[in-house]
Write a protein that holds these residues in place. Structure first.
Motif: not given
Length: 248
Positions: A6, A84-85, A87-88, A92, A112-113, A115
């Motif tokens: 992410s 992927k932009s 949070d995947s 996504g 994770p990332g 969002t």
């Protein structure tokens, strides 16, 4: 090995340390449009960068083709980052890629990332939840596979005035969604926020009301940049209800 990474909303400073490390080590980076720009500066000089983004209304890579690319590079023994932009795991198309990797017997990890919903709320100085006022937050999509308003909407949940609701991919359908929300009891003057290009230099925050944002989008149409809509009791600058939201 494939890492499903992410990228966060676009601001490279919101990239996680793990994501930055994996980008630096990757042999191949397959990236979305919204996960490009300065974020890719973290990729190492050895990395092959391949754009596989999908954007509404534009020529886009088909998901089957993206899956095939991921599998091809992984089978060649390369360390693959699928970037992927946001949070995947939130709208996504992560599931399709997980299924393809599982069927092929290729190991993967999900990173994770941040969002864009969290980034937009932070940019406005608002929380997504608050005891007694907004004890629930819900992420929904404003578009089905055809790009139109989904036909199986849980109107009672989305019209709950004590919830923070975030609508992804909903600029085109929000006027119709707002009419349904108001018909199911959501006050037209419920605070709302249109957040465009979150995490990018052109980021723009337009506070207003559900009815006001719907009227603006119906009149002007959506902008050419990606955006999301937040509505609920906290969708105000500062999130404290002390200000009066501006009606676009």
């Amino acid at each position: 090995m494939v890492w499903l990474v992410s990228a966060g909303p676009g601001d490279p400073e919101l990239l996680t340390l793990k994501a930055a490390r994996l980008l630096a080590q990757a042999d191949v980076v397959l990236f979305d449009d919204l996960a490009s720009g300065p974020v890719l500066d973290h990729a190492g000089p050895q990395a092959q960068l391949i754009a596989v983004g999908k954007r509404a209304g534009r020529p886009s890579a088909k998901q089957d083709a993206v899956n095939a690319l991921i599998l091809s590079h992984a089978r060649a023994g390369q360390q693959v980052v699928r970037l992927k932009s946001g949070d995947s795991g939130i709208f996504g198309r992560l599931e399709e890629e997980i299924q393809a990797l599982t069927r092929a017997g290729i190991p993967f990890q999900i990173v994770p990332g941040v969002t864009s919903a969290s980034a937009a709320a932070a940019a406005m100085g608002m929380p997504l939840t608050r005891r007694l006022t907004a004890r629930r937050v819900q992420f929904v999509t404003g578009a089905d596979v055809t790009g139109g308003l989904p036909g199986d909407i849980n109107w009672a949940a989305l019209a709950d005035p004590a919830v923070t609701t975030v609508v992804f991919m909903g600029q085109r359908s929000f006027p119709a969604l707002a009419r349904g929300l108001i018909a199911h009891g959501l006050p037209p003057d419920t605070p709302a926020l249109l957040a465009e290009a979150v995490g990018h230099p052109g980021q723009r925050m337009l506070p207003g009301t559900v009815a006001g944002l719907a009227a603006m989008l119906e009149r002007d149409g959506p902008a050419s940049v990606p955006g999301l809509i937040l509505y609920g009791p906290l969708a105000l600058p500062g999130g404290n209800g002390s200000g009066t939201p501006a009606t676009p």
